[in-house]
Design a protein around this motif. Sequence first.
Motif, short mmCIF file in Angstrom:
data_model
loop_
_atom_site.label_atom_id
_atom_site.label_comp_id
_atom_site.label_asym_id
_atom_site.label_seq_id
_atom_site.Cartn_x
_atom_site.Cartn_y
_atom_site.Cartn_z
N UNK A 8 3.59 -46.28 32.54
CA UNK A 8 4.46 -46.79 33.00
C UNK A 8 6.33 -46.96 32.92
N UNK A 9 7.07 -46.53 33.33
CA UNK A 9 8.45 -46.72 34.22
C UNK A 9 9.42 -47.94 33.04
N UNK A 10 8.46 -49.14 33.49
CA UNK A 10 8.60 -49.87 33.81
C UNK A 10 9.02 -50.76 32.05
N UNK A 11 7.56 -50.53 31.00
CA UNK A 11 8.03 -50.24 30.06
C UNK A 11 8.89 -49.31 29.59
N UNK A 12 9.08 -48.53 29.77
CA UNK A 12 10.10 -47.68 29.11
C UNK A 12 11.86 -48.20 29.91
N UNK A 13 12.02 -48.58 30.21
CA UNK A 13 13.33 -49.21 31.30
C UNK A 13 13.48 -50.40 30.33
N UNK A 14 12.16 -51.29 29.82
CA UNK A 14 12.67 -51.88 28.67
C UNK A 14 12.93 -51.81 27.02
N UNK A 15 12.18 -50.76 27.10
CA UNK A 15 12.54 -50.35 25.12
C UNK A 15 13.56 -49.90 24.87
N UNK A 16 13.98 -51.02 24.31
CA UNK A 16 15.73 -51.18 24.15
C UNK A 16 15.50 -49.59 22.95
N UNK A 17 15.13 -49.43 21.89
CA UNK A 17 15.22 -47.58 21.29
C UNK A 17 15.89 -48.08 20.23
N UNK A 18 16.55 -49.56 19.99
CA UNK A 18 17.65 -49.89 19.01
C UNK A 18 18.33 -49.66 19.16
N UNK A 19 18.18 -49.40 21.04
CA UNK A 19 19.99 -49.80 20.70
C UNK A 19 20.39 -50.84 22.18
N UNK A 20 21.77 -50.69 21.90
CA UNK A 20 22.90 -49.83 22.06
C UNK A 20 22.76 -49.66 20.32
N UNK A 21 23.85 -48.94 20.28
CA UNK A 21 23.70 -48.57 19.03
C UNK A 21 25.05 -47.39 19.28
N UNK A 22 25.98 -46.61 17.85
CA UNK A 22 26.63 -45.97 17.92
C UNK A 22 27.09 -44.35 16.42
N UNK A 23 26.97 -43.78 17.08
CA UNK A 23 26.89 -42.57 16.04
C UNK A 23 28.56 -41.87 16.09
N UNK A 24 28.95 -41.20 15.06
CA UNK A 24 29.72 -40.88 14.67
C UNK A 24 29.32 -38.59 14.87
N UNK A 25 29.89 -38.49 15.77
CA UNK A 25 29.55 -36.51 15.62
C UNK A 25 30.43 -36.04 15.38
N UNK A 26 30.33 -35.20 13.79
CA UNK A 26 30.99 -33.91 13.38
C UNK A 26 31.12 -33.03 14.03
N UNK A 27 30.90 -32.38 14.99
CA UNK A 27 30.98 -31.27 15.46
C UNK A 27 32.43 -31.25 15.96
#
Length: 158
Positions: A8-27
Amino acid sequence: MANEEKKDFNAMLHDSKDMPKFQTITDEKSIKKYGGDRMYFAPPVDYDKVMRLVPFGKLLTVGAIREHFAKQSGADFTEPITAGIFVSIAAWASYQRESDKTPYWRTLKANGELNSKYPGGMEAQKEMLEKEGHTVVQRGRTNIKYYVKDYEQALFAL
């Protein structure tokens, strides 16, 4: 992705997964590659919203969407792996809907390349793009890929 017809791609489309979010990368290698350490993650539905903006005959790249989100959010860059996945989710969600379609076929990969992960693969995308007046060319002998010829001339500005 596998077993697309069962998801069900429409369900996936509307699952925000706690986004938007930011991450600081160190590599250091990634910081140099992407021009900074502040990485942005946009939710899947935001990709769909941007893809819907592209009018008939115009094109967009996943990279342009990522640049748009980074600029809009104040990040150095938008995370590339989820971007590719979320563009595919938007495409399949549109494909599964009876109406309110997203013109996903107008969103290309880097350098104007067609996306094999869209519904119907590159052949279906090629057919839809040609109906809108674009010329699609084949490159490669063993690893065959398709590209929109002179795609830069049809790019939609976000």
